[in-house]
Design a protein around this motif. Structure first.
Motif, PDB file in Angstrom:
ATOM      1  N   LYS A   1      32.495  39.346  41.738  1.00 51.65           N
ATOM      2  CA  LYS A   1      32.915  38.564  42.900  1.00 51.65           C
ATOM      3  C   LYS A   1      32.085  37.277  43.000  1.00 51.65           C
ATOM      4  O   LYS A   1      30.982  37.211  42.462  1.00 51.65           O
TER       5      LYS A   1
ATOM      6  N   PHE B   1      29.790  33.875  39.722  1.00 53.16           N
ATOM      7  CA  PHE B   1      30.289  35.232  39.968  1.00 53.16           C
ATOM      8  C   PHE B   1      29.314  36.221  39.360  1.00 53.16           C
ATOM      9  O   PHE B   1      28.682  35.939  38.345  1.00 53.16           O
TER      10      PHE B   1
ATOM     11  N   ILE C   1      40.910  28.518  36.690  1.00 55.61           N
ATOM     12  CA  ILE C   1      39.974  28.877  37.762  1.00 55.61           C
ATOM     13  C   ILE C   1      39.341  27.600  38.307  1.00 55.61           C
ATOM     14  O   ILE C   1      38.782  26.805  37.551  1.00 55.61           O
TER      15      ILE C   1
ATOM     16  N   GLU D   1      42.304  35.753  36.469  1.00 55.66           N
ATOM     17  CA  GLU D   1      43.108  36.452  37.477  1.00 55.66           C
ATOM     18  C   GLU D   1      42.168  37.048  38.512  1.00 55.66           C
ATOM     19  O   GLU D   1      41.100  37.576  38.158  1.00 55.66           O
ATOM     20  N   LEU D   2      42.558  36.965  39.777  1.00 50.35           N
ATOM     21  CA  LEU D   2      41.786  37.563  40.875  1.00 50.35           C
ATOM     22  C   LEU D   2      42.478  38.833  41.347  1.00 50.35           C
ATOM     23  O   LEU D   2      43.688  38.830  41.581  1.00 50.35           O
ATOM     24  N   SER D   3      41.711  39.911  41.503  1.00 45.89           N
ATOM     25  CA  SER D   3      42.289  41.136  42.061  1.00 45.89           C
ATOM     26  C   SER D   3      42.436  40.962  43.576  1.00 45.89           C
ATOM     27  O   SER D   3      41.885  40.031  44.169  1.00 45.89           O
TER      28      SER D   3
ATOM     29  N   THR E   1      35.527  42.797  34.200  1.00 41.21           N
ATOM     30  CA  THR E   1      35.618  41.703  35.166  1.00 41.21           C
ATOM     31  C   THR E   1      34.256  41.018  35.256  1.00 41.21           C
ATOM     32  O   THR E   1      33.252  41.559  34.780  1.00 41.21           O
TER      33      THR E   1
ATOM     34  N   GLY F   1      39.185  40.625  45.252  1.00 42.30           N
ATOM     35  CA  GLY F   1      38.290  39.522  44.922  1.00 42.30           C
ATOM     36  C   GLY F   1      37.530  39.581  43.627  1.00 42.30           C
ATOM     37  O   GLY F   1      36.648  38.756  43.389  1.00 42.30           O
ATOM     38  N   TYR F   2      37.836  40.529  42.737  1.00 38.45           N
ATOM     39  CA  TYR F   2      37.180  40.574  41.427  1.00 38.45           C
ATOM     40  C   TYR F   2      37.916  39.647  40.461  1.00 38.45           C
ATOM     41  O   TYR F   2      39.148  39.643  40.411  1.00 38.45           O
ATOM     42  N   LEU F   3      37.146  38.876  39.691  1.00 35.22           N
ATOM     43  CA  LEU F   3      37.732  37.908  38.766  1.00 35.22           C
ATOM     44  C   LEU F   3      37.697  38.456  37.344  1.00 35.22           C
ATOM     45  O   LEU F   3      36.685  38.998  36.895  1.00 35.22           O
TER      46      LEU F   3
ATOM     47  N   ARG G   1      39.680  29.502  43.692  1.00 33.34           N
ATOM     48  CA  ARG G   1      41.135  29.642  43.755  1.00 33.34           C
ATOM     49  C   ARG G   1      41.688  29.502  42.344  1.00 33.34           C
ATOM     50  O   ARG G   1      41.061  28.913  41.460  1.00 33.34           O
TER      51      ARG G   1
END
Length: 629
Positions: free
Chosen positions: A424, A410, A439, A474-476, A421, A479-481, A432
């Motif tokens: 992506k 990422f 993660i 956590e994913l927004s 964060t 798609g930001y982790l 997922r």
């Protein structure tokens, strides 16, 4: 299919192939810069350059020299050296010779170095100097596979009594043998590169880990070919960039940086001496640099300490400017997310302009004046420190990955980056979040497995390719982790509350300008405590102001004035925490934590079990007299 997908899916089998293509495309373009210390050690370093063609001449000579020594495809060649131009050329020589690089940090002791050499079955060790040679010599009886030690520093390549004939040679000797071999077999290296397949082992990197023996992570050529293409596809690096590379090349992150550079063809200035970073930045004037959070924390603490030393008025200006920076960064990032424009209200813009003239412009100059972005990885960066630098115009793009995923899974996307964060996923990488928040990753960057450890591999790598990272996140929606903690590092108090130590530790680093390292403890306890080490230069400068100048670091740390100073910052931290997260007691450590004593990994991550074991008496002391003690 998009151009990005086409570029990634049509990638060549290896970075060795990319290197040959790069040399053919821009033979006279500048590839590397490196420092040469002055004769006698007085005065500034002289920076010299290598074109791609000049670099290739040395790379092919090293590759041919290894072939002449009888090294075959996928055989391991170990590299034990700090970050320098010879490391990069040797690594490329290993790859172009079809062999596989095993990395060893120069700080690794003789016993663990020998373990890595034996477990990997390394045939040749390319060592930086006499110190690295001595480690191999000490353990030679345990290393029957080790046929040669090649020493980068020619003056250190001296045979000793008991060495087998030809066991020690210099890198210059190896290159001379390679050049002689190429005179008779001019296409030998290119022919060897042509035989490399994408699934062939390229790199065996041993995880420094926080417990137990390190595990060898098997990364095939395809991982690096993919990383080269995918990092360039993000648009974060261009052919016009100048990279300043100081990170340990034994770390997987360094390998990503060298692979992407070969794909795009920009200049890389190489110098692994950490004590030279501040001196080198205005000389190199890089446009981007990768670092670990500890570097940004040190810069932040240094700027704050300098402002404090300048007197009350200067420190107040700094504190005001730091607040403006954070507010400006938060507002502009939020507006960019909503509108695509990094705007701020008129009043905030006006304050920012004043703060820029007084404080921020000087910080940017210290970074060389051209820094477009810094990439931060390896551990979490405290958001408040990230927002400070963002507001000051030093854009820190956090990324995320592991050795097992070839480091860069990422990264934050340029202007659209979001502090706090890790951005992506790289094109071609899937993610997922499992039911328990872990993660999971899948894609071309994932390892083949752990070397010789099928059971350990099966614990983390599913048959359908999903890799269990051990991190919680956590994913927004877009798609930001966000990484919230290591799965195994989450602690649960005796009251049943879960706490992320890393989150609390990061907040303290943003609050206290004197902290170097902090470990929050509280598993199965009814309150949290902390072990804190202070940054020696910063706290000693403060001590001088307080009339404690004649004292040693340990004496300063033990002084009541220092205890009171840190207690004030702990109280400030607690104001922003939930009751069960707050630090009820703390102890200052008599020295800073370090790599040499095994408390930090070489990439400066905290080894919690080691620190907790070493300072168990202080932890027990903090809980003495409570119901659980």
């Amino acid at each position: 299919m998009s151009d990005t997908q086409t570029m990634i899916e049509n990638r060549p089998p290896s970075v060795a192939t990319l290197f040959i293509e790069r040399v053919a495309a821009t033979p006279n373009g500048e590839a590397y810069r490196y420092p040469v210390p002055p004769a006698g050690g007085q005065g500034p370093d002289e920076w010299r350059s290598l074109s791609w063609e000049q670099a290739a001449k040395r790379v092919y000579a090293i590759a041919a020299g290894l072939i002449e020594l009888g090294v075959r495809s996928e055989e391991r060649i170990a590299l034990a050296s700090g970050t320098r131009i010879d490391w990069i050329l040797a690594d490329l020589g290993v790859m172009c010779g079809g062999a596989a690089t095993t990395t060893i940090y120069p700080s690794t002791n003789a016993e663990e170095s020998a373990y890595i050499l034996a477990d990997s079955g390394s045939r040749v060790l390319i060592a930086e100097d006499a110190e690295q040679l001595a480690k191999a010599r000490e353990k030679r009886a345990e290393l029957p596979h080790l046929a040669h030690v090649v020493v980068m520093n020619a003056e250190d390549a001296k045979a000793a009594d008991g060495d087998p004939e030809g066991w020690v040679l210099s890198l210059a000797d190896l290159e001379a043998r390679g050049n002689a071999y190429l005179e008779k077999n001019p296409e030998a290296v290119k022919e060897r590169v042509a035989t490399i397949t994408s699934d062939q082992l390229a790199t065996l990197i041993y995880t420094s880990g926080t417990t137990g023996r390190p595990k060898g992570v098997r990364l095939p050529h395809d991982c690096w070919s993919y990383m080269a293409k995918a990092t360039v596809a993000t648009g974060l690096i261009t052919k016009d960039d100048v990279q300043y590379l100081w990170l340990p090349l034994a770390h997987v992150f360094g390998k990503v940086l060298t692979s992407g550079q070969i794909e795009v063809g920009h200049v890389t200035a190489v110098d692994g001496r950490i004590d030279k970073i501040i001196e080198n930045l205005p000389v190199v004037r890089p446009t981007y640099m990768a670092a670990v959070p500890r570097i940004f924390e040190k810069v932040y603490n240094g700027v704050a300490a300098k402002a404090r030393a300048g007197g009350g008025a200067k420190y107040k200006i700094f504190q005001w400017a730091a607040g403006v920076a954070r507010e400006y960064a938060k507002v502009t990032q939020d507006n960019f997310r909503r509108t695509g424009q990094a705007t701020a209200p008129f009043g905030l813009n006006a304050k920012h302009k004043v703060a820029d003239a007084l404080v921020f412009s000087k910080i940017r100059e210290a970074f060389g004046g051209r820094m477009r972005a810094c990439v931060s990885g390896s551990a979490a960066l405290a958001p408040d420190i990230g927002f400070f630098f963002a507001g000051a115009g030093i854009h820190i793009l956090e990324g995320y990955g592991l050795t097992e995923s070839s480091a860069a899974s990422f990264v934050n996307p340029g202007e659209a980056y979001r502090t706090g964060t890790v951005g992506k996923p790289l094109p071609g990488t899937e993610v997922r979040i499992a039911e328990d928040g872990e993660i999971l990753l899948r894609g071309p960057g994932i390892m083949q497995g752990y070397h010789g450890l099928p059971d350990k591999t099966a614990e983390v790598l599913e048959s359908d390719g999903w890799f269990h990272t051990g991190d919680i996140g956590e994913l927004s929606a877009d798609g930001y982790l966000r990484i919230t903690d290591r799965k195994k590092d989450l602690i649960k108090t005796s009251g049943g509350k879960y706490i992320s130590p890393a989150e609390v530790e990061g907040q303290f680093k943003a609050v206290c300008p004197y902290v170097s390292n902090i470990l929050v403890h509280g598993a199965d306890r009814n309150f949290c405590t902390a072990l804190i080490s202070l940054d020696e230069p910063t706290i000693l400068a403060w001590a001088q102001e307080q009339g404690l100048g004649a004292k040693t670091y340990a004496e300063v740390v033990a002084a009541p004035e220092t205890q009171a100073l840190v207690e004030g910052y702990v109280n400030e931290l607690n104001e922003g925490l939930q009751r069960w997260q707050s630090i009820k007691k703390f102890r200052l450590l008599p020295r800073d934590l370090d790599v040499e004593n095994g408390e930090l990994t070489p990439s400066l991550k905290l080894k919690r079990p080691v620190v907790e074991r070493e300072y168990k008496h202080l932890i027990d002391e903090m809980y003495a007299g409570t119901r659980e003690a």
